[in-house]
Design a protein around this motif. Structure first.
Motif, short mmCIF file in Angstrom:
data_model
loop_
_atom_site.label_atom_id
_atom_site.label_comp_id
_atom_site.label_asym_id
_atom_site.label_seq_id
_atom_site.Cartn_x
_atom_site.Cartn_y
_atom_site.Cartn_z
N VAL A 1 0.83 -1.21 0.00
CA VAL A 1 0.00 0.00 0.00
C VAL A 1 0.86 1.26 0.00
O VAL A 1 0.46 2.29 -0.56
CB VAL A 1 -0.99 0.01 1.19
CG1 VAL A 1 -1.98 -1.13 1.07
CG2 VAL A 1 -0.28 -0.03 2.53
N MET A 2 2.05 1.18 0.61
CA MET A 2 2.96 2.32 0.56
C MET A 2 3.44 2.56 -0.86
O MET A 2 3.52 3.69 -1.34
CB MET A 2 4.13 2.10 1.52
CG MET A 2 3.76 2.14 3.00
SD MET A 2 5.16 1.73 4.10
CE MET A 2 6.25 3.13 3.78
N GLU A 3 3.75 1.47 -1.54
CA GLU A 3 4.29 1.56 -2.90
C GLU A 3 3.21 1.92 -3.92
O GLU A 3 3.42 2.76 -4.80
CB GLU A 3 4.92 0.21 -3.28
CG GLU A 3 5.58 0.17 -4.64
CD GLU A 3 6.20 -1.19 -4.92
OE1 GLU A 3 5.70 -1.89 -5.81
OE2 GLU A 3 7.17 -1.55 -4.22
N LYS A 4 2.04 1.30 -3.80
CA LYS A 4 0.99 1.49 -4.81
C LYS A 4 0.17 2.75 -4.58
O LYS A 4 -0.22 3.43 -5.54
CB LYS A 4 0.07 0.27 -4.82
CG LYS A 4 -0.96 0.27 -5.95
CD LYS A 4 -1.70 -1.06 -6.04
CE LYS A 4 -2.67 -1.08 -7.23
NZ LYS A 4 -3.36 -2.40 -7.36
N TYR A 5 -0.13 3.06 -3.33
CA TYR A 5 -1.02 4.18 -3.03
C TYR A 5 -0.34 5.35 -2.32
O TYR A 5 -0.99 6.38 -2.10
CB TYR A 5 -2.19 3.70 -2.17
CG TYR A 5 -2.96 2.55 -2.78
CD1 TYR A 5 -3.77 2.73 -3.90
CD2 TYR A 5 -2.86 1.26 -2.24
CE1 TYR A 5 -4.47 1.67 -4.46
CE2 TYR A 5 -3.56 0.20 -2.79
CZ TYR A 5 -4.35 0.41 -3.90
OH TYR A 5 -5.03 -0.65 -4.47
N PRO B 1 2.47 4.29 7.08
CA PRO B 1 2.09 3.20 7.99
C PRO B 1 0.86 3.54 8.83
O PRO B 1 -0.01 2.69 9.06
CB PRO B 1 3.32 3.00 8.86
CG PRO B 1 4.45 3.43 7.98
CD PRO B 1 3.91 4.59 7.19
N GLU B 2 0.76 4.81 9.25
CA GLU B 2 -0.38 5.23 10.07
C GLU B 2 -1.67 5.20 9.25
O GLU B 2 -2.71 4.76 9.72
CB GLU B 2 -0.14 6.66 10.60
CG GLU B 2 0.97 6.77 11.64
CD GLU B 2 2.37 6.69 11.01
OE1 GLU B 2 3.31 6.37 11.74
OE2 GLU B 2 2.49 6.95 9.79
N ASN C 1 -8.92 -9.70 9.63
CA ASN C 1 -7.82 -9.84 10.58
C ASN C 1 -6.47 -9.52 9.94
O ASN C 1 -5.45 -10.08 10.31
CB ASN C 1 -7.78 -11.26 11.14
CG ASN C 1 -8.95 -11.55 12.06
OD1 ASN C 1 -9.38 -10.69 12.82
ND2 ASN C 1 -9.48 -12.76 11.98
N THR C 2 -6.45 -8.62 8.97
CA THR C 2 -5.20 -8.32 8.27
C THR C 2 -4.26 -7.50 9.15
O THR C 2 -4.70 -6.75 10.03
CB THR C 2 -5.48 -7.56 6.97
OG1 THR C 2 -6.32 -6.43 7.25
CG2 THR C 2 -6.18 -8.46 5.95
N THR C 3 -2.97 -7.66 8.89
CA THR C 3 -1.92 -6.92 9.60
C THR C 3 -0.94 -6.36 8.58
O THR C 3 -1.06 -6.61 7.37
CB THR C 3 -1.14 -7.84 10.56
OG1 THR C 3 -0.36 -8.77 9.78
CG2 THR C 3 -2.08 -8.62 11.48
#
Length: 216
Positions: free
Chosen positions: A60-64, A68-69, A90-92
């Motif tokens: 998600v950091m790379e694509k969007y 982290p927050e 239950n994703t992490t």
């Protein structure tokens, strides 16, 4: 009784796809006058993803461009939306995003067995709730077998090329229709509802489509 076909264009890696489906299901329960024929159409959010997949936070950091927050806030929001519609997320940060092409191949086969929706829901649960690695053939086969599909036959499909061309053709057909995001719900091959909409949006849209069909 109104009859309605619903094609759900989705990827098992998309959390909004299961939220949208659960809300669609709830809307249909409030519309007993509508009889539906439902099938799932393939869409890969990450067709170029390598076999090993990618850590969710990194993805998600790379694509969007998410921090982290922001990623954590998004997961909390999805967890709440899931709770509201009866699905557990239950994703992490360490969950993995994978290329879902083999999932779509098994779904094409499961459609022939009359168990496509069962497998799709089992895959959503395996990925988002149970943290299964669906790019691991054994874990993917476990999911297929859990709903009564023939494990040996599923393994044969994964090892070979069956359903590859079919999935590619179906994906191409969806792109040609102009669909570039999921979930997209195609009603009677004519109307489209995009996104994981609330129950009321599905209810009102389906009721309106049914009324128009009766008046035609």
């Amino acid at each position: 009784m109104s009859k309605m076909t619903i094609d759900i264009v989705s990827d098992v890696m998309c959390p909004w796809c299961i939220i949208g489906y659960k809300n669609l299901e709830a809307a249909l329960e409030k519309l007993p006058n509508i009889e539906t024929e439902l099938q799932w159409q393939p869409f890969e959010l990450n067709p170029n993803m390598p076999p090993e997949g990618q850590q969710l936070l990194e993805h998600v950091m790379e694509k969007y461009g998410s921090t982290p927050e922001q990623s954590q806030q998004s997961r909390q929001m999805l967890k709440q939306r899931g709770k509201e519609c009866g699905f557990e997320f239950n994703t992490t940060d360490d969950s993995r995003i994978i290329n879902s092409f083999d999932c779509h191949r098994l779904l094409a086969w499961a459609k022939e067995q009359g168990q496509q929706t069962e497998l799709k829901l089992a895959l959503f649960k395996a990925h988002f709730t149970d943290g299964k690695k669906l790019n691991d053939d054994e874990q993917l086969l476990d999911v297929a077998a859990s709903i009564g599909l023939d494990r040996d036959r599923a393994a044969e499909i994964l090892k070979g090329d069956e359903y590859k061309e079919l999935v590619k053709q179906e994906e191409s057909a969806m792109h040609q229709l102009g669909i570039n995001s999921v979930p997209t719900f195609i009603i009677n091959q004519k109307y489209a509802i995009s996104g994981g909409q609330p129950v009321d949006v599905f209810y009102q849209s389906l009721q309106q489509i049914a009324n128009e069909a009766e008046q035609a």
